[in-house]
Design an enzyme around this catalytic site. Sequence first.
Site, mmCIF file in Angstrom:
data_model
loop_
_atom_site.group_PDB
_atom_site.id
_atom_site.type_symbol
_atom_site.label_atom_id
_atom_site.label_comp_id
_atom_site.label_asym_id
_atom_site.label_seq_id
_atom_site.Cartn_x
_atom_site.Cartn_y
_atom_site.Cartn_z
ATOM 1 N N ALA A 1 0.818 -1.214 0.000
ATOM 2 C CA ALA A 1 0.000 0.000 0.000
ATOM 3 C C ALA A 1 0.852 1.265 0.000
ATOM 4 O O ALA A 1 0.442 2.293 -0.535
ATOM 5 C CB ALA A 1 -0.938 -0.004 1.209
ATOM 6 N N THR A 2 2.046 1.202 0.597
ATOM 7 C CA THR A 2 2.920 2.378 0.601
ATOM 8 C C THR A 2 3.278 2.780 -0.822
ATOM 9 O O THR A 2 3.177 3.955 -1.201
ATOM 10 C CB THR A 2 4.197 2.098 1.415
ATOM 11 N N ASN B 1 -5.390 3.706 10.765
ATOM 12 C CA ASN B 1 -4.580 2.556 11.154
ATOM 13 C C ASN B 1 -4.242 2.522 12.639
ATOM 14 O O ASN B 1 -3.867 1.471 13.160
ATOM 15 C CB ASN B 1 -3.282 2.516 10.341
ATOM 16 N N SER C 1 -3.445 -3.559 0.590
ATOM 17 C CA SER C 1 -2.277 -4.254 1.132
ATOM 18 C C SER C 1 -2.615 -5.717 1.365
ATOM 19 O O SER C 1 -3.665 -6.035 1.933
ATOM 20 C CB SER C 1 -1.849 -3.607 2.455
ATOM 21 N N GLY C 2 -1.718 -6.615 0.965
ATOM 22 C CA GLY C 2 -1.967 -8.038 1.141
ATOM 23 C C GLY C 2 -1.867 -8.508 2.571
ATOM 24 O O GLY C 2 -2.685 -9.304 3.043
ATOM 25 N N HIS C 3 -0.874 -8.001 3.310
ATOM 26 C CA HIS C 3 -0.599 -8.583 4.627
ATOM 27 C C HIS C 3 -1.541 -8.105 5.724
ATOM 28 O O HIS C 3 -1.446 -8.562 6.867
ATOM 29 C CB HIS C 3 0.858 -8.340 5.033
ATOM 30 N N THR D 1 9.149 -7.421 -12.831
ATOM 31 C CA THR D 1 8.616 -8.775 -12.947
ATOM 32 C C THR D 1 7.625 -9.050 -11.830
ATOM 33 O O THR D 1 7.921 -8.837 -10.649
ATOM 34 C CB THR D 1 9.763 -9.807 -12.876
ATOM 35 N N CYS E 1 4.871 1.200 11.511
ATOM 36 C CA CYS E 1 5.845 1.941 10.708
ATOM 37 C C CYS E 1 6.543 3.029 11.512
ATOM 38 O O CYS E 1 7.571 3.551 11.104
ATOM 39 C CB CYS E 1 5.145 2.569 9.500
ATOM 40 N N GLN F 1 -6.398 -0.726 5.688
ATOM 41 C CA GLN F 1 -7.034 -1.292 6.874
ATOM 42 C C GLN F 1 -8.517 -1.572 6.668
ATOM 43 O O GLN F 1 -9.170 -2.076 7.583
ATOM 44 C CB GLN F 1 -6.853 -0.338 8.066
#
Length: 386
Positions: free
Chosen positions: A76-77, A155, A203-205, A243, A328, A183
């Site tokens: 996301a950053t 967040n 964001s995936g995580h 890639t 962060c 979030q």
Amino acid sequence: MSSKPIYLDYLATTPIAPEVRDAMLGCLDETGDFGNPASRTHVYGWQAEHRVEIARGAIADLIGADPREIIFTSGATEANNLAIKGVFEALQFKGHFVTSAIEHKAVLDPANQLQRKGVGVSFLPATKEGLMDVDALERSLRDDTKLVSIMWVNNELGTINPITEIAQLVKSKGILLHVDAAQAVGKLPINLADVPVDFMSLSGHKLYGPKGIGALFVRRGATPAPVAQIHGGGHERGFRSGTLPTHQIAGFGAAAKLASDRWEEDQAHYASLGGYMTQRLLGLEGATLNGSLTIRLPQAANISFDGVEGEALLSALVGLAISSGSACNSAVMKPSHVLLGIGAGRARADSALRFSLGRSTRREDIDAAIDELDATLRLLRGKPLD
């Protein structure tokens, strides 16, 4: 050997789900789809590209988008940077940008960079509830305002901004809207077919997917489109070269599908257990909730504890894995800009901890965590234990 601490820091990151792990393992070695998705001259590349497109479709389905509107990034950053800096690069760094003062640093830092390049930037204050005031936002808009960026869910506080209302306002003015939804995705119902957001970061995580993968939703027809910030091959329709990490994308897609499949189960779990967690936390002596009690994710609570320094409390809570705010910012020993931004004051900001639960959190985990927290607070305050 002692057991691991109770993990209550799911807003910082989530473990990958078993389904996500399996999807990723299927893209790593010669028994799976390990090829380069850009290698379109042989079957290995076709199979990898197929994995990528399945994931792109699952992510698009989760947020009510077209798969062609999903651009993969490293997180996301990067998505925030691509949207914000990319739009103003397309505009030759002219015009006005509006955001809130309690955004994630992945929005605030790009905003500061725009200022250095001559863009006018307005940082709007939040209410004491940790929310964006739509009327204040409207008053901040100018004739040369080109982009507004407001996060969907804060967040640190878990508060939920009125993005639908904000989007309708911004759209009526002919201005572009970017939303940091790191979030929010997988936690709130999102249908971008009904909400006129132009760009949205994912964001995936944060939803049981892998780290190192995210996406930017870019609505078809949004003008100007962001200029690429990473060059070298023109991947992802020219928005982001590099890639594609097939295994991470497959994991992200599996996490998005799982979020859809588990929607009702997850919502019931968070509503029930989150309410219980907040009730127990606010029952502790000197506890104050930061942000709205009702307009927030039920699974998150930011609590200040009167008379106790937050870092000292964190250090003493050896049986809990929690945080004092954004992961962060954890290396920066200064009060949260979010808490100061809602008028909490230095003492309250310094004594704040963020609690957030996940799918595997149990009621007994909450009870054990509160018991340790209560005992530690008493110890730090010099009070006898019961």
